[in-house]
Design a protein around this motif. Structure first.
Motif, PDB file in Angstrom:
ATOM      1  N   GLU A  79       0.836  -1.207   0.000  1.00 33.04           N
ATOM      2  CA  GLU A  79       0.000   0.000   0.000  1.00 33.04           C
ATOM      3  C   GLU A  79       0.865   1.249   0.000  1.00 33.04           C
ATOM      4  O   GLU A  79       1.874   1.319   0.709  1.00 33.04           O
ATOM      5  CB  GLU A  79      -0.901   0.004   1.233  1.00 33.04           C
ATOM      6  CG  GLU A  79      -1.758   1.251   1.376  1.00 33.04           C
ATOM      7  CD  GLU A  79      -2.454   1.315   2.723  1.00 33.04           C
ATOM      8  OE1 GLU A  79      -2.467   2.405   3.324  1.00 33.04           O
ATOM      9  OE2 GLU A  79      -2.972   0.268   3.192  1.00 33.04           O
ATOM     10  N   GLN A  80       0.476   2.213  -0.805  1.00 30.70           N
ATOM     11  CA  GLN A  80       1.089   3.543  -0.758  1.00 30.70           C
ATOM     12  C   GLN A  80       0.013   4.584  -0.434  1.00 30.70           C
ATOM     13  O   GLN A  80      -1.126   4.478  -0.912  1.00 30.70           O
ATOM     14  CB  GLN A  80       1.733   3.906  -2.103  1.00 30.70           C
ATOM     15  CG  GLN A  80       3.063   3.250  -2.354  1.00 30.70           C
ATOM     16  CD  GLN A  80       3.798   3.833  -3.551  1.00 30.70           C
ATOM     17  OE1 GLN A  80       3.230   4.564  -4.356  1.00 30.70           O
ATOM     18  NE2 GLN A  80       5.068   3.491  -3.694  1.00 30.70           N
ATOM     19  N   ARG A  81       0.393   5.563   0.366  1.00 27.56           N
ATOM     20  CA  ARG A  81      -0.464   6.711   0.662  1.00 27.56           C
ATOM     21  C   ARG A  81       0.296   7.963   0.269  1.00 27.56           C
ATOM     22  O   ARG A  81       1.369   8.239   0.793  1.00 27.56           O
ATOM     23  CB  ARG A  81      -0.875   6.745   2.129  1.00 27.56           C
ATOM     24  CG  ARG A  81      -1.785   5.570   2.499  1.00 27.56           C
ATOM     25  CD  ARG A  81      -2.371   5.678   3.875  1.00 27.56           C
ATOM     26  NE  ARG A  81      -3.249   4.531   4.122  1.00 27.56           N
ATOM     27  CZ  ARG A  81      -4.505   4.618   4.522  1.00 27.56           C
ATOM     28  NH1 ARG A  81      -5.044   5.813   4.734  1.00 27.56           N
ATOM     29  NH2 ARG A  81      -5.240   3.528   4.719  1.00 27.56           N
ATOM     30  N   VAL A  82      -0.297   8.712  -0.637  1.00 28.78           N
ATOM     31  CA  VAL A  82       0.354   9.889  -1.192  1.00 28.78           C
ATOM     32  C   VAL A  82      -0.415  11.131  -0.738  1.00 28.78           C
ATOM     33  O   VAL A  82      -1.627  11.251  -0.972  1.00 28.78           O
ATOM     34  CB  VAL A  82       0.379   9.831  -2.729  1.00 28.78           C
ATOM     35  CG1 VAL A  82       1.099  11.049  -3.304  1.00 28.78           C
ATOM     36  CG2 VAL A  82       1.036   8.535  -3.203  1.00 28.78           C
ATOM     37  N   ALA A  83       0.281  12.039  -0.069  1.00 25.40           N
ATOM     38  CA  ALA A  83      -0.333  13.285   0.378  1.00 25.40           C
ATOM     39  C   ALA A  83      -0.286  14.303  -0.758  1.00 25.40           C
ATOM     40  O   ALA A  83       0.773  14.573  -1.322  1.00 25.40           O
ATOM     41  CB  ALA A  83       0.397  13.822   1.597  1.00 25.40           C
ATOM     42  N   LEU A  84      -1.462  14.852  -1.081  1.00 22.52           N
ATOM     43  CA  LEU A  84      -1.585  15.873  -2.118  1.00 22.52           C
ATOM     44  C   LEU A  84      -1.866  17.225  -1.472  1.00 22.52           C
ATOM     45  O   LEU A  84      -2.424  17.290  -0.372  1.00 22.52           O
ATOM     46  CB  LEU A  84      -2.721  15.509  -3.084  1.00 22.52           C
ATOM     47  CG  LEU A  84      -2.611  14.147  -3.777  1.00 22.52           C
ATOM     48  CD1 LEU A  84      -3.875  13.865  -4.579  1.00 22.52           C
ATOM     49  CD2 LEU A  84      -1.384  14.099  -4.674  1.00 22.52           C
ATOM     50  N   PRO A  85      -1.519  18.313  -2.128  1.00 21.44           N
ATOM     51  CA  PRO A  85      -1.770  19.629  -1.531  1.00 21.44           C
ATOM     52  C   PRO A  85      -3.270  19.925  -1.410  1.00 21.44           C
ATOM     53  O   PRO A  85      -4.062  19.478  -2.234  1.00 21.44           O
ATOM     54  CB  PRO A  85      -1.083  20.598  -2.510  1.00 21.44           C
ATOM     55  CG  PRO A  85      -0.995  19.851  -3.797  1.00 21.44           C
ATOM     56  CD  PRO A  85      -0.843  18.409  -3.436  1.00 21.44           C
ATOM     57  N   ASN A  86      -3.651  20.643  -0.368  1.00 21.05           N
ATOM     58  CA  ASN A  86      -5.034  21.087  -0.171  1.00 21.05           C
ATOM     59  C   ASN A  86      -5.032  22.610  -0.086  1.00 21.05           C
ATOM     60  O   ASN A  86      -4.637  23.182   0.928  1.00 21.05           O
ATOM     61  CB  ASN A  86      -5.613  20.474   1.101  1.00 21.05           C
ATOM     62  CG  ASN A  86      -7.090  20.823   1.293  1.00 21.05           C
ATOM     63  OD1 ASN A  86      -7.670  21.567   0.501  1.00 21.05           O
ATOM     64  ND2 ASN A  86      -7.698  20.278   2.329  1.00 21.05           N
ATOM     65  N   ARG A  87      -5.477  23.238  -1.148  1.00 21.86           N
ATOM     66  CA  ARG A  87      -5.472  24.703  -1.210  1.00 21.86           C
ATOM     67  C   ARG A  87      -6.853  25.276  -0.912  1.00 21.86           C
ATOM     68  O   ARG A  87      -7.144  26.418  -1.269  1.00 21.86           O
ATOM     69  CB  ARG A  87      -4.976  25.156  -2.593  1.00 21.86           C
ATOM     70  CG  ARG A  87      -3.538  24.705  -2.880  1.00 21.86           C
ATOM     71  CD  ARG A  87      -3.020  25.231  -4.204  1.00 21.86           C
ATOM     72  NE  ARG A  87      -1.629  24.850  -4.413  1.00 21.86           N
ATOM     73  CZ  ARG A  87      -1.236  23.745  -5.024  1.00 21.86           C
ATOM     74  NH1 ARG A  87      -2.152  22.897  -5.516  1.00 21.86           N
ATOM     75  NH2 ARG A  87       0.043  23.469  -5.171  1.00 21.86           N
ATOM     76  N   THR A  88      -7.693  24.496  -0.265  1.00 20.57           N
ATOM     77  CA  THR A  88      -9.013  24.970   0.134  1.00 20.57           C
ATOM     78  C   THR A  88      -9.045  25.118   1.656  1.00 20.57           C
ATOM     79  O   THR A  88      -8.091  24.752   2.353  1.00 20.57           O
ATOM     80  CB  THR A  88     -10.114  23.977  -0.287  1.00 20.57           C
ATOM     81  OG1 THR A  88     -10.040  22.800   0.543  1.00 20.57           O
ATOM     82  CG2 THR A  88      -9.958  23.570  -1.749  1.00 20.57           C
ATOM     83  N   THR A  89     -10.164  25.640   2.159  1.00 16.63           N
ATOM     84  CA  THR A  89     -10.326  25.763   3.613  1.00 16.63           C
ATOM     85  C   THR A  89     -11.036  24.552   4.207  1.00 16.63           C
ATOM     86  O   THR A  89     -11.294  24.517   5.413  1.00 16.63           O
ATOM     87  CB  THR A  89     -11.128  27.032   3.942  1.00 16.63           C
ATOM     88  OG1 THR A  89     -12.399  26.971   3.284  1.00 16.63           O
ATOM     89  CG2 THR A  89     -10.381  28.281   3.498  1.00 16.63           C
ATOM     90  N   VAL A  90     -11.335  23.551   3.401  1.00 14.25           N
ATOM     91  CA  VAL A  90     -11.972  22.332   3.896  1.00 14.25           C
ATOM     92  C   VAL A  90     -10.957  21.553   4.729  1.00 14.25           C
ATOM     93  O   VAL A  90      -9.859  21.268   4.253  1.00 14.25           O
ATOM     94  CB  VAL A  90     -12.494  21.462   2.736  1.00 14.25           C
ATOM     95  CG1 VAL A  90     -13.141  20.185   3.277  1.00 14.25           C
ATOM     96  CG2 VAL A  90     -13.481  22.237   1.884  1.00 14.25           C
ATOM     97  N   PRO A  91     -11.290  21.199   5.979  1.00 11.59           N
ATOM     98  CA  PRO A  91     -10.317  20.464   6.803  1.00 11.59           C
ATOM     99  C   PRO A  91     -10.091  19.053   6.281  1.00 11.59           C
ATOM    100  O   PRO A  91     -10.917  18.480   5.572  1.00 11.59           O
ATOM    101  CB  PRO A  91     -10.990  20.439   8.188  1.00 11.59           C
ATOM    102  CG  PRO A  91     -12.445  20.604   7.911  1.00 11.59           C
ATOM    103  CD  PRO A  91     -12.543  21.476   6.698  1.00 11.59           C
ATOM    104  N   GLY A  92      -8.950  18.493   6.646  1.00 13.26           N
ATOM    105  CA  GLY A  92      -8.613  17.135   6.218  1.00 13.26           C
ATOM    106  C   GLY A  92      -7.563  17.133   5.132  1.00 13.26           C
ATOM    107  O   GLY A  92      -7.285  18.156   4.495  1.00 13.26           O
ATOM    108  N   ASP A  93      -6.984  15.967   4.915  1.00  7.46           N
ATOM    109  CA  ASP A  93      -5.892  15.819   3.957  1.00  7.46           C
ATOM    110  C   ASP A  93      -6.399  15.305   2.614  1.00  7.46           C
ATOM    111  O   ASP A  93      -7.231  14.391   2.556  1.00  7.46           O
ATOM    112  CB  ASP A  93      -4.843  14.840   4.489  1.00  7.46           C
ATOM    113  CG  ASP A  93      -4.207  15.327   5.777  1.00  7.46           C
ATOM    114  OD1 ASP A  93      -3.983  16.546   5.902  1.00  7.46           O
ATOM    115  OD2 ASP A  93      -3.942  14.480   6.654  1.00  7.46           O
ATOM    116  N   ASN A  94      -5.876  15.873   1.557  1.00  7.09           N
ATOM    117  CA  ASN A  94      -6.079  15.300   0.231  1.00  7.09           C
ATOM    118  C   ASN A  94      -5.101  14.136   0.079  1.00  7.09           C
ATOM    119  O   ASN A  94      -3.890  14.304   0.229  1.00  7.09           O
ATOM    120  CB  ASN A  94      -5.837  16.341  -0.856  1.00  7.09           C
ATOM    121  CG  ASN A  94      -6.957  17.361  -0.932  1.00  7.09           C
ATOM    122  OD1 ASN A  94      -8.056  17.135  -0.424  1.00  7.09           O
ATOM    123  ND2 ASN A  94      -6.693  18.495  -1.560  1.00  7.09           N
ATOM    124  N   THR A  95      -5.632  12.954  -0.213  1.00 10.07           N
ATOM    125  CA  THR A  95      -4.816  11.744  -0.184  1.00 10.07           C
ATOM    126  C   THR A  95      -5.153  10.829  -1.351  1.00 10.07           C
ATOM    127  O   THR A  95      -6.316  10.677  -1.724  1.00 10.07           O
ATOM    128  CB  THR A  95      -5.039  10.966   1.134  1.00 10.07           C
ATOM    129  OG1 THR A  95      -4.859  11.846   2.234  1.00 10.07           O
ATOM    130  CG2 THR A  95      -4.067   9.800   1.246  1.00 10.07           C
TER     131      THR A  95
END
Length: 229
Positions: A79-95
């Motif tokens: 398994e790989q988990r890749v963190a993506l940028p989140n340029r919104t004010t919505v909480p949580g991680d883009n993954t």
């Protein structure tokens, strides 16, 4: 009763006691061995397997803007988990979650929603209450994918994207023949923008491979065409 008879009885009793103790020790040893040799379940491995950091060049897909990447081994899978940028004010991680595994049999079958969620630990926020019946479906050059969306105001959208890829459409890591994918992505833009990390343009290419597939325009299909629950 003669002394000889008493001695014989005592000798028999002692022999029986020693035999019982030895048999008990043997049973305990056998139990300990069975406990040691008992294989772990996929749930136990998922609870104990640790992630290690991998360079973004080692991500199994093309992931522009990826912040970090983690990888771990599971039962018959990686398994790989890749963190993506989140340029919104919505909480949580883009993954972006990638599960590479070997599936026996002549065909890979349809994407199995519940099985996949068990493998990756459930749905991310804000989609925890979603069911497979809430998914829309689309299709591109690599085949079908499934998705759902939540909107925040006029310009912000979060998507959950799911799809399965087989070895017939792209190179696979290790000895895997299937790559299951889940995306949580909140962006300022459209659903198409948010789904780009799992589009054919990005997901077709194994990092380090020169193979490039031509992307076809994304087509939104019926909401009734969903993955197997």
């Amino acid at each position: 009763m003669s002394r000889k008879t008493v001695k014989q009885d005592v000798s028999v009793w002692v022999s029986q006691r020693i035999g019982a103790l030895l048999f008990g020790a043997f049973l305990l040893s056998a139990c300990d061995a069975s406990l040691v040799q008992q294989p772990q379940t996929s749930e136990e491995i998922m609870d104990t397997a640790t992630y290690v950091s991998v360079p973004t060049s080692g991500i199994w897909v093309n992931a522009p803007g990826a912040v970090t990447a983690l990888e771990r081994g599971l039962l018959n899978a990686r398994e790989q988990r890749v963190a993506l940028p989140n340029r919104t004010t919505v909480p949580g991680d883009n993954t972006l979650i990638l599960l590479a595994r070997y599936l026996p049999g002549p065909t890979l079958g349809r994407f199995r929603y519940e099985e996949f969620l068990q493998q990756v630990g459930g749905l991310p926020d804000p989609f925890q209450a979603m069911s497979s019946g809430d998914l829309l479906s689309g299709e591109d050059a690599l085949g079908p994918y499934f998705w759902s969306e939540k909107r925040y105001g006029a310009n912000v959208i979060c998507v959950l994207g799911l799809r399965r890829l087989g070895g017939g459409v792209r190179q696979m890591p290790d000895n895997a023949n299937a790559l299951d994918v889940m995306l949580r992505n909140c962006v300022n833009g459209t659903a198409e923008d948010a789904l780009m990390p799992i589009s054919a343009a990005n997901i077709a290419n194994y990092q380090g491979s020169a193979t490039v597939m031509t992307n076809s325009p994304i087509r939104m299909l019926s909401a009734l065409a969903g993955p197997t629950p």
